[in-house]
Design a protein around this motif. Structure first.
Motif, short mmCIF file in Angstrom:
data_model
loop_
_atom_site.label_atom_id
_atom_site.label_comp_id
_atom_site.label_asym_id
_atom_site.label_seq_id
_atom_site.Cartn_x
_atom_site.Cartn_y
_atom_site.Cartn_z
N ARG A 1 37.94 66.78 71.41
CA ARG A 1 38.29 67.64 70.38
C ARG A 1 39.97 68.11 70.53
O ARG A 1 40.23 68.62 71.58
CB ARG A 1 37.59 68.94 70.28
CG ARG A 1 37.86 69.64 69.01
CD ARG A 1 36.84 70.86 68.74
NE ARG A 1 35.74 70.32 68.12
CZ ARG A 1 34.74 70.93 67.49
NH1 ARG A 1 34.97 72.16 67.12
NH2 ARG A 1 33.67 70.39 67.03
N LYS A 2 40.72 67.76 69.46
CA LYS A 2 42.25 68.17 69.82
C LYS A 2 42.49 69.44 68.60
O LYS A 2 42.31 68.80 67.32
CB LYS A 2 42.96 66.91 69.38
CG LYS A 2 44.34 67.06 69.68
CD LYS A 2 45.03 65.73 69.53
CE LYS A 2 46.60 65.90 69.70
NZ LYS A 2 47.15 64.23 69.83
N VAL A 3 42.93 70.42 68.79
CA VAL A 3 43.58 71.16 68.03
C VAL A 3 45.19 71.14 67.76
O VAL A 3 45.91 71.32 69.09
CB VAL A 3 43.18 72.68 68.33
CG1 VAL A 3 43.76 73.75 67.40
CG2 VAL A 3 41.71 72.52 68.37
N ARG A 4 45.77 71.03 66.78
CA ARG A 4 47.13 70.73 66.50
C ARG A 4 47.58 71.33 65.32
O ARG A 4 46.80 71.71 64.48
CB ARG A 4 47.40 69.26 66.56
CG ARG A 4 46.47 68.37 65.69
CD ARG A 4 46.60 66.82 66.03
NE ARG A 4 45.39 66.11 65.50
CZ ARG A 4 45.33 64.77 65.48
NH1 ARG A 4 46.12 64.14 66.17
NH2 ARG A 4 44.46 64.36 65.15
N ASP A 5 48.82 71.26 65.10
CA ASP A 5 49.28 72.15 63.77
C ASP A 5 49.19 71.20 62.70
O ASP A 5 49.20 71.81 61.57
CB ASP A 5 50.84 72.13 64.20
CG ASP A 5 51.35 73.26 64.91
OD1 ASP A 5 50.51 74.54 64.85
OD2 ASP A 5 52.19 73.41 65.59
N ARG A 6 48.95 69.98 62.82
CA ARG A 6 48.90 68.84 61.54
C ARG A 6 47.60 68.17 61.80
O ARG A 6 47.32 67.93 62.88
CB ARG A 6 50.21 68.34 60.90
CG ARG A 6 50.58 67.53 61.83
CD ARG A 6 52.05 67.04 61.26
NE ARG A 6 52.54 65.88 62.03
CZ ARG A 6 53.56 66.14 62.95
NH1 ARG A 6 53.98 67.45 63.08
NH2 ARG A 6 54.05 65.24 63.72
N ALA A 7 47.26 67.36 60.72
CA ALA A 7 46.09 66.55 61.18
C ALA A 7 46.24 65.22 61.77
O ALA A 7 45.05 65.05 62.64
CB ALA A 7 45.36 66.15 59.58
#
Length: 326
Positions: free
Chosen positions: A228-234
């Motif tokens: 799972r990767k949380v980032r500023d854009r998709a």
């Protein structure tokens, strides 16, 4: 324009020998090195192309794992049926990183060696200990939203940008290398990347002239694999927080867990105490929170990145809930 010479290596020994020369750099996909050269962050006097070397194969090992050549492209590795079926966390991590065009060029060895994406490292007008030893770290009191909360210090707070390395850390991969004299060694991925300490410009365990030849994955561990990767854009953005998890659970209890984090430290981050706190216990929110507390022990924000501490906690909780859902 900084002038440089270009050579194609025909043997590993030749590539290692040339790369040991001051000012020489290995090039394969060039997806990171060429960007750094354009900005004059890197100014090599010679490039050594290793694309002709037989390092582009994915092979089975006698122990039930896979041996991945250093020049295997990220797109080929992610699409390999054996990787997709047995190492789903690695395939998903690769697909979460960069664009398809970059994945078509980027290599396994190059991915492990990519430099930080700290804006101050990329800007040669700003002080950076990683680029110029002793210059200082502009990120400490500057824009540090993307920076490390674990494993950093007063010399450097940059993060490692690799998605692939985080998954490989969870899988206990090993890095195979060779030197010009033919000497080989195997480096556990836990020891491959270095924390900045007092020498932030030394980022890996590689010696001058030592070249990555392959990465070996052991037999796949039991359990559900999640990235799972949380980032500023998709898409096409570096991780604020990422989690590579392999969790074996049954009947509401966790038998074993492997947890590696990206976006939080100068290297893929893994804490044994967090995994041990889960093993043999119930798959409960309280257990998930206890694991997060252990994983984030010693975490420190620098103002702009304080939010990463609660974000990492929530991300891990969501990953564990998904992995243990029956």
């Amino acid at each position: 324009m900084k002038t440089f010479t270009y050579a194609r290596a025909d043997t590993l020994a030749q590539a290692a020998s040339i790369s040991a020369t001051p000012g020489a750099k290995i090039i394969a996909g060039g997806t990171n090195l060429l960007d750094l050269m354009k900005l004059q962050v890197e100014t090599p006097t010679q490039l050594v192309d290793i694309n002709r070397l037989p390092l582009d194969r994915i092979e089975e090992t006698s122990e039930g794992g896979l041996r991945i050549g250093a020049t295997v492209r990220n797109s080929d590795l992610a699409a390999d049926p054996r990787v997709r079926q047995r190492y789903g966390v690695l395939s998903r991590a690769l697909l979460a990183g960069a664009s398809a065009q970059l994945r078509n060029k980027a290599t396994t060895g190059g991915n492990l060696l990519q430099r930080t994406r700290c804006a101050y490292f990329y800007d040669i007008t700003k002080p950076c200990n990683k680029r110029t030893p002793g210059a200082g770290c502009a990120a400490l009191a500057g824009f540090n939203r993307d920076h490390a909360i674990l494993g950093a210090g007063d010399q450097c707070i940059a993060t490692n940008p690799s998605d692939m390395a985080v998954a490989m850390r969870a899988l206990d991969a090993s890095v195979e290398t060779v030197e010009a004299a033919g000497k080989t060694r195997v480096i556990p991925i836990a020891e491959f990347h270095r924390l900045p300490g007092r020498t932030p410009w030394i980022e890996t365990a590689l010696k001058p002239g030592e070249i990555i030849t392959a990465v070996t994955l052991p037999a796949p561990p039991p359990g559900v694999q999640i990235y799972r990767k949380v980032r500023d854009r998709a898409s096409y953005a570096f991780a604020l927080v990422s989690v590579a998890a392999v969790v074996e659970a049954m009947g509401g209890r966790i038998r074993s867990a492997r947890l590696a984090f990206g976006g939080l430290a100068p290297k893929p981050w893994r804490v044994a105490q967090a995994e041990e706190s889960l093993a043999g216990g119930s798959a409960s929110p309280a257990a998930f929170d206890a694991a997060a507390t252990a994983a984030l022990d010693g975490a420190r924000g620098y103002g702009g990145n304080d939010f990463k501490i609660p974000l990492a906690r929530r991300t891990l909780r969501a990953v564990l809930a998904e992995a243990t859902r029956s």
